[in-house]
Design a protein around this motif. Structure first.
Motif, PDB file in Angstrom:
ATOM      1  N   VAL B  69       0.843  -1.205   0.000  1.00 58.31           N
ATOM      2  CA  VAL B  69       0.000   0.000   0.000  1.00 58.31           C
ATOM      3  C   VAL B  69       0.880   1.257   0.000  1.00 58.31           C
ATOM      4  N   GLN B  70       1.915   1.232   0.814  1.00 54.80           N
ATOM      5  CA  GLN B  70       2.768   2.419   0.945  1.00 54.80           C
ATOM      6  C   GLN B  70       3.588   2.702  -0.296  1.00 54.80           C
ATOM      7  N   THR B  71       3.871   1.677  -1.079  1.00 52.03           N
ATOM      8  CA  THR B  71       4.701   1.899  -2.269  1.00 52.03           C
ATOM      9  C   THR B  71       3.843   2.082  -3.518  1.00 52.03           C
ATOM     10  N   ASN B  72       2.760   1.343  -3.640  1.00 55.84           N
ATOM     11  CA  ASN B  72       1.997   1.399  -4.884  1.00 55.84           C
ATOM     12  C   ASN B  72       1.163   2.671  -5.042  1.00 55.84           C
ATOM     13  N   TYR B  73       0.541   3.118  -3.968  1.00 50.76           N
ATOM     14  CA  TYR B  73      -0.335   4.283  -4.125  1.00 50.76           C
ATOM     15  C   TYR B  73       0.432   5.557  -4.479  1.00 50.76           C
ATOM     16  N   PRO B  74       1.542   5.855  -3.816  1.00 55.01           N
ATOM     17  CA  PRO B  74       2.273   7.059  -4.228  1.00 55.01           C
ATOM     18  C   PRO B  74       2.761   6.996  -5.673  1.00 55.01           C
ATOM     19  N   ILE B  75       3.200   5.801  -6.089  1.00 51.75           N
ATOM     20  CA  ILE B  75       3.704   5.692  -7.461  1.00 51.75           C
ATOM     21  C   ILE B  75       2.556   5.856  -8.460  1.00 51.75           C
ATOM     22  N   ASP B  76       1.425   5.250  -8.161  1.00 51.27           N
ATOM     23  CA  ASP B  76       0.284   5.400  -9.068  1.00 51.27           C
ATOM     24  C   ASP B  76      -0.234   6.828  -9.079  1.00 51.27           C
ATOM     25  N   ASN B  77      -0.126   7.495  -7.961  1.00 51.23           N
ATOM     26  CA  ASN B  77      -0.506   8.915  -7.949  1.00 51.23           C
ATOM     27  C   ASN B  77       0.394   9.723  -8.880  1.00 51.23           C
ATOM     28  N   ILE B  78       1.657   9.348  -8.931  1.00 50.61           N
ATOM     29  CA  ILE B  78       2.575  10.031  -9.858  1.00 50.61           C
ATOM     30  C   ILE B  78       2.189   9.683 -11.300  1.00 50.61           C
ATOM     31  N   LEU B  79       1.918   8.409 -11.541  1.00 55.23           N
ATOM     32  CA  LEU B  79       1.568   7.985 -12.906  1.00 55.23           C
ATOM     33  C   LEU B  79       0.342   8.728 -13.418  1.00 55.23           C
ATOM     34  N   HIS B  80      -0.582   9.013 -12.522  1.00 52.32           N
ATOM     35  CA  HIS B  80      -1.829   9.665 -12.935  1.00 52.32           C
ATOM     36  C   HIS B  80      -1.858  11.148 -12.570  1.00 52.32           C
ATOM     37  N   SER B  81      -0.700  11.723 -12.353  1.00 56.06           N
ATOM     38  CA  SER B  81      -0.623  13.119 -11.913  1.00 56.06           C
ATOM     39  C   SER B  81      -0.807  14.108 -13.046  1.00 56.06           C
ATOM     40  N   GLY B  82      -0.796  13.620 -14.292  1.00 56.67           N
ATOM     41  CA  GLY B  82      -0.866  14.544 -15.425  1.00 56.67           C
ATOM     42  C   GLY B  82       0.505  14.966 -15.906  1.00 56.67           C
ATOM     43  N   LEU B  83       1.560  14.507 -15.216  1.00 55.46           N
ATOM     44  CA  LEU B  83       2.911  14.941 -15.567  1.00 55.46           C
ATOM     45  C   LEU B  83       3.744  13.834 -16.229  1.00 55.46           C
ATOM     46  N   VAL B  84       3.208  12.632 -16.227  1.00 56.92           N
ATOM     47  CA  VAL B  84       3.998  11.498 -16.720  1.00 56.92           C
ATOM     48  C   VAL B  84       3.580  11.137 -18.140  1.00 56.92           C
ATOM     49  N   VAL B  85       4.569  10.828 -18.967  1.00 57.67           N
ATOM     50  CA  VAL B  85       4.291  10.386 -20.335  1.00 57.67           C
ATOM     51  C   VAL B  85       5.028   9.078 -20.607  1.00 57.67           C
ATOM     52  N   PHE B  86       4.528   8.334 -21.562  1.00 58.69           N
ATOM     53  CA  PHE B  86       5.145   7.082 -21.987  1.00 58.69           C
ATOM     54  C   PHE B  86       5.185   7.046 -23.510  1.00 58.69           C
ATOM     55  N   GLY B  87       6.133   6.258 -24.021  1.00 59.12           N
ATOM     56  CA  GLY B  87       6.197   6.096 -25.471  1.00 59.12           C
ATOM     57  C   GLY B  87       6.634   7.340 -26.222  1.00 59.12           C
ATOM     58  N   ASP B  88       7.020   8.370 -25.485  1.00 60.79           N
ATOM     59  CA  ASP B  88       7.433   9.603 -26.140  1.00 60.79           C
ATOM     60  C   ASP B  88       8.901   9.500 -26.520  1.00 60.79           C
ATOM     61  N   GLU B  89       9.382  10.514 -27.168  1.00 55.78           N
ATOM     62  CA  GLU B  89      10.753  10.484 -27.671  1.00 55.78           C
ATOM     63  C   GLU B  89      11.772  10.401 -26.532  1.00 55.78           C
ATOM     64  N   ILE B  90      11.511  11.103 -25.461  1.00 52.91           N
ATOM     65  CA  ILE B  90      12.463  11.110 -24.335  1.00 52.91           C
ATOM     66  C   ILE B  90      12.487   9.726 -23.683  1.00 52.91           C
ATOM     67  N   SER B  91      11.304   9.191 -23.391  1.00 48.13           N
ATOM     68  CA  SER B  91      11.237   7.858 -22.766  1.00 48.13           C
ATOM     69  C   SER B  91      11.891   6.812 -23.672  1.00 48.13           C
ATOM     70  N   ALA B  92      11.695   6.958 -24.967  1.00 44.37           N
ATOM     71  CA  ALA B  92      12.282   6.002 -25.913  1.00 44.37           C
ATOM     72  C   ALA B  92      13.805   6.075 -25.883  1.00 44.37           C
ATOM     73  N   PHE B  93      14.312   7.296 -25.810  1.00 44.47           N
ATOM     74  CA  PHE B  93      15.769   7.467 -25.765  1.00 44.47           C
ATOM     75  C   PHE B  93      16.338   6.871 -24.472  1.00 44.47           C
ATOM     76  N   VAL B  94      15.648   7.144 -23.381  1.00 38.05           N
ATOM     77  CA  VAL B  94      16.084   6.616 -22.080  1.00 38.05           C
ATOM     78  C   VAL B  94      16.055   5.089 -22.108  1.00 38.05           C
ATOM     79  N   SER B  95      15.003   4.539 -22.702  1.00 43.15           N
ATOM     80  CA  SER B  95      14.895   3.077 -22.809  1.00 43.15           C
ATOM     81  C   SER B  95      16.052   2.497 -23.602  1.00 43.15           C
ATOM     82  N   LYS B  96      16.397   3.176 -24.673  1.00 38.93           N
ATOM     83  CA  LYS B  96      17.500   2.689 -25.515  1.00 38.93           C
ATOM     84  C   LYS B  96      18.816   2.718 -24.745  1.00 38.93           C
ATOM     85  N   THR B  97      18.988   3.734 -23.935  1.00 40.65           N
ATOM     86  CA  THR B  97      20.202   3.828 -23.118  1.00 40.65           C
ATOM     87  C   THR B  97      20.230   2.672 -22.126  1.00 40.65           C
TER      88      THR B  97
END
Lengths: 270, 742
Positions: B69-97
């Motif tokens: 509970v203590q780890t999942n809820y804060p992380i999911d709050n970040i995921l749904h905060s409106g500030l997180v993106v996936f599949g974008d150019e930056i995330s793709a570059f980071v993934s490649k690294t």
């Protein structure tokens, strides 16, 4: 006559209030009226706690046997009401209730003297059944953020109560230590000789209630709450023989000492 | 062969990206592709799934649940905060690294996911779930892919060593006394050293350059500064139409104040010096051959991604009302992208924001204070700080007008310009009659003409004090034009603009009406004001709206030990249903954008929610100021898609606290006869009124960024689908009405 006056006053008041405020309330999903069916259970706490004697009276077991009954702690009635929400936090309504309960002691005390071994205090009778009808206009209030009929509300009402003894051939027996004795031959005890079924015992009921209505759907609430009532004598009308005065006392005692009632029922908005 | 194919795909991907990202018409980074399960699985489901893998190292079952509970809820709050993106150019570059780092450990690689947080703060962190976040602020500061690789290696080490679990277990055994914080800092620093050491192994195996490790620590040390240090001069702000005296711009340089060896006693991380020393020691111990790569992906791709992050930084500064920093960041980017329309829009927004805060006497909220002045960027803050209110007003008008004039076809810049005029119409200190119809240069020329009756007349009209001041001026200005009033000549063309004048006049009339209404309200007594607010509670929602966008309704349910996250999440579903039903009953078309619609509608819906949440964040950051929406273009498109610009944000919080004072009960029992009367009255009434629910509703016009209305309702209902639905029905019914009769 008096009941008619009450009805007319209520209707006039209701109409006035309705016209004043009808435009300002959207209702519970647009519904401003609600009908309620509630079981009202009450507990003669004070009476039972204050009296040592068996106030439960006698219970009929078969045609010629009565047994003492213990104190009754819970009795129930059913009330139906129709209300209309005037403002978010105010509603007016009318409640009709019917309570049927068996009354315990004191026993009827106007007995004929039959001669030994049949004495005045050797008389037992089956619990008398009282039927009380209640007609009560009421007003419900909640705090400023309330949204009636939902949520918690305070109910204030002044009702008209009319009680009578249910017409029935109640078993009446002489009793003595150790049991009951048969009546002398040729002698019968008829409850009708002692009970004035025609008498109506009328009074006022003052009510303050606290009720919660919890919505389970758009069309139904569960309601529960507690009500604090005071049955007082409004006027004294009794007819018939002196026997009625003791009955009046029994009825009055049964009603007066039941302060606290618990409500449980359903409400349907429409 | 496989490498060639992958590289080709990669190059192709970025070529595609390059075609997609137009820095002239930049829009904020958005998610792409299929939405990962991290975003669509409910948190309580994640917890239940995780609990099936019994992790005895965490503790017993209760501890395991608590940990999840203590780890999942804060992380999911970040995921749904409106500030997180996936599949974008930056995330793709980071993934490649990360691919490069973990090329020999595919099993580990498959457990990790990389997402980008849009934030101006330089940071990266990993989670126990295997998600590694990297901020755009960090990407914007990088000077090589190798630096990113080391940072990722550090975060991956935290994950592989289960530092999150260790910290949880450690805290369990601690007493929460005065020494707790200090002990926690020591513990945390040890973990950081460990992650630094382990990261070196991973980094070295990947083939990156040894020297870049130490530069990474320098990056972190200076990351609070802008992403570049380039000198800026007053010329950048000057124009033919707006003269700025040199004294407004700092002569001295502002030193950069960093201490590599700062006191880290109260910090969870060791200071830079200690970290570098530890890393240096570890490198020395390693007897391996090092690679020399700074880039495994192409440099072009790196700089491309970094520019995305830098453009995003500009947006971030505007969003957070850090307008001084925004101006400097725009200046830096304009060197490479001088014609970028996006930068011009952001500049206009920045100057508008600066004007608004200056007007509200709160300019220091949007620029750095003198004690924070560091580096070249401080000159921008200095300039804004030196300008007084009237001067700054003029300067802002000048800048926005110039941008408008050179970009009239752009809807956003036009909207900003009109927004400015509306703001000016309510500014009592702004009066056109005070301004000169000449530019400062022209006025100066006229004043220097000898034997000129006009100039001598002007000279005579100038006050003694002005004459003295002009004589003392180091600008060598004429005696008749006072450089302290330079701003009066700054908008000579603007005050002749017919559109400007007509809009100003129209808005002034509206402002007068608003002002009168405000004055009438202020003249009421406190009791009358309270009565008015009470009456207006629902009345203010009468907006005549038949269609709205409803954004991510939130429920916060409190228990005795704090927020009950699981219950809150479960109630959110009820809340969404309640909204849907009550809107339907009230004949309002409600477009819901929340976790459920994202599950069904995917990434497009996710991006829309992000934009809408950013809109609310911006309103929240600018309380008291009506800020221009930073994502104006996207919000306008959203309005077209949903046929409405009205958005509703709702939060419900609930607690059950009957507040029974048991001493009263005991006293009534002690005074026995009172008990049967008191207890059945007191206890049920307390229980029935124990529910305390607050429903907060805010209506925004997303195109203009204005708060249409908002209120917080407090009541004693338990929290359920129908109690909320009934409340919302009342609000929707009022929304649908635009008259006094329902």
């Amino acid at each position: 006559m008096i009941s008619k006056t009450i009805y007319i006053t209520f209707i006039c008041l209701f109409s006035f209030i309705e016209l004043s405020y009808s435009q300002n309330y959207s209702g519970y999903y647009g519904k401003r009226n609600f009908v309620e069916i509630t079981s009202v259970s009450y507990s003669p706490l004070v009476r039972n706690l204050l009296n040592k004697s068996s106030w439960g009276g006698y219970e009929k077991v078969n045609d010629d046997l009565l047994i003492p009954r213990g104190k009754t702690w819970l009795k129930s009635g059913f009330h139906v009401s129709l209300s209309r929400v005037i403002k978010n936090n105010v509603s007016v309504g009318f409640e009709y209730g019917i309570d049927i309960c068996k009354m315990g002691s004191p026993t009827l005390n106007d007995y004929k003297y039959w001669g030994p071994p049949y004495y005045m205090d050797n008389f037992a009778h089956e619990q008398l059944t009282m039927i009380r009808t209640l007609y009560m206009p009421k007003i419900e209030l909640t705090n400023g953020d309330g949204l009636l009929p939902m949520g918690i509300s305070h109910i204030i009402g002044i009702g008209f109560s009319s009680a009578k003894i249910r017409e029935k051939d109640y078993l009446m027996l002489f009793k003595y230590e150790g049991g009951y004795m048969n009546l002398p031959e040729g002698v019968t005890l008829n409850s009708a000789d002692y009970i004035d079924y025609a008498s109506r015992y009328r009074g006022l009921q003052l009510l303050y209630g606290l009720k919660m209505r919890y919505p389970v759907s758009k069309h139904l609430f569960i309601n529960y709450g507690v009500r604090y009532k005071l049955d007082i004598r409004f006027f004294d009308i009794y007819a018939g023989s002196d026997e009625s005065s003791s009955l009046k006392k029994i009825v009055k005692d049964n009603l007066f000492f039941n302060f606290i009632c618990f409500d449980l029922g359903v409400s349907v908005p429409f | 062969m496989r490498r060639v194919i992958i590289s080709s795909l990669f190059i192709g991907f970025f070529a595609f990206c390059d075609a997609q990202i137009d820095f002239n018409n930049f829009t904020t980074v958005q998610s792409k592709g299929n939405i990962p399960v991290d975003f669509t699985t409910e948190t309580f489901q994640k917890i239940n799934q995780n609990l099936q893998n019994k992790r005895t190292e965490v503790g017993n079952q209760i501890d395991q649940r608590k940990f999840q509970v203590q780890t999942n809820y804060p992380i999911d709050n970040i995921l749904h905060s409106g500030l997180v993106v996936f599949g974008d150019e930056i995330s793709a570059f980071v993934s490649k690294t990360a691919d490069q780092l973990l090329k020999n450990n595919l099993e580990l690689r498959n457990k990790l996911r990389f997402y980008t947080i849009k934030s101006t703060i330089s940071n990266a962190f990993s989670t126990d779930q295997g998600i590694i976040f990297v901020t755009t602020g960090l990407i914007s500061q990088l000077s090589s892919e190798a630096q990113l690789a080391y940072i990722l290696a550090h975060e991956i080490s935290h994950y592989t060593e289960h530092h999150v679990v260790d910290a949880f277990v450690w805290k369990k055994d601690q007493k929460f006394d005065r020494e707790f914080i200090n002990k926690m800092n020591v513990y945390s620093k040890d973990k950081e050293f460990e992650a630094d050491r382990l990261a070196i192994n991973l980094y070295q195996e990947a083939g990156y350059s040894k020297e870049e490790i130490l530069t990474t620590f320098d990056l972190l040390l200076y990351s609070h500064l802008p992403f570049d240090e380039v000198n800026i001069s007053l010329d950048y702000f000057q124009s033919d139409l707006m003269y700025l005296p040199p004294h407004l711009f700092p002569v001295e340089e502002f030193p950069i104040k960093v201490d590599e060896n700062e006191d880290d006693e109260n910090s969870s991380h060791p200071n830079n010096k200690k970290r570098k020393a530890a890393v240096f020691e570890k490198i020395s111990e390693l007897n391996v051959s090092w690679g020399s790569k700074l880039f495994f992906q192409t440099e072009k791709d790196f700089y491309f991604v970094r520019n995305i992050a830098r453009f995003e930084a500009v947006r971030g500064f505007i969003l957070n009302a850090e307008y001084g920093s925004a101006i400097y960041a725009i200046y830096l980017l304009e060197k490479e992208f001088p014609t970028s329309l996006y930068l011009k829009k952001m500049k206009a927004q920045a100057w508008l924001g600066i004007y608004q805060y200056s007007k509200s006497n709160d300019i220091h909220s949007v620029i750095k204070t003198k004690s924070e002045f560091e580096g070249y960027s401080a000159k921008v803050h200095y300039l804004i700080d030196e300008l007084d209110k009237k001067e700054l007003t003029t300067f802002c008008i000048r800048n926005i007008y110039d941008l408008y004039k050179s970009n009239q076809a752009d809807i956003e810049i036009s909207a900003i310009y009109k927004f400015l005029i509306k703001e000016l119409s309510g500014d009592e200190l702004f009066a056109i009659k005070n301004y000169s119809s000449m530019t400062y240069k022209k006025a100066l020329e006229l004043s220097l003409l000898p034997e000129d009756t006009v100039s001598s007349k002007v000279f005579e009209e100038v006050s003694k004090y002005s004459k003295i001041k002009s004589k003392l001026s180091s600008d060598n200005l004429s005696k008749t034009v006072d450089s302290t009033n330079f701003y009066l000549y700054g908008i000579s063309d603007v005050i002749k603009d017919s559109l400007f004048l007509s809009l100003l006049g129209e808005n002034r009339k509206l402002m007068d009406l608003e002002k009168n209404a405000k004055e009438r309200y202020n003249n009421l007594s406190a009791k009358e004001q309270k009565k008015f607010q009470k009456k207006n509670q629902y009345e203010q929602f009468k907006l005549g709206i038949s269609e709205i966008i409803i954004v991510e309704p939130k429920v916060i349910s409190y228990s005795k030990s704090g927020v009950d996250n699981v219950k809150s999440e479960l109630l959110e579903e009820n809340f969404s249903d309640a909204i849907s039903e009550s809107a339907q009953c009230a004949n309002i078309i409600a477009h819901q954008i929340d976790n459920r619609t994202i599950k069904t509608n995917g990434t497009v819906c996710f991006n829309e929610r992000n934009v809408l949440i950013s809109s609310l964040i911006q309103v929240g950051e600018n309380t008291g100021i009506h800020s221009f929406p930073v994502d104006f273009t996207l919000l306008k498109e959203l309005s077209k898609t949903y046929n409405t610009s009205k958005a509703m944000y709702t939060v419900v919080d609930h607690t059950f606290d009957p507040d029974i004072k048991w001493r009263y009960v005991f006293v009534s029992l002690y005074l026995a006869p009172t008990a049967p009367f008191f207890i059945p009255v007191y206890v049920p009434s307390k229980i029935m009124t124990g529910n305390k629910t607050n429903l907060t509703v805010i209506m925004l016009d997303i195109e203009t960024g204005s708060v249409l209305t908002g209120n917080s309702f407090h009541y004693n209902d338990p929290i359920s689908k129908h109690t909320l639905g009934a409340r919302l029905y009342t609000i929707f019914k009022h929304l649908n009405s635009s008259t006094n009769r329902l």
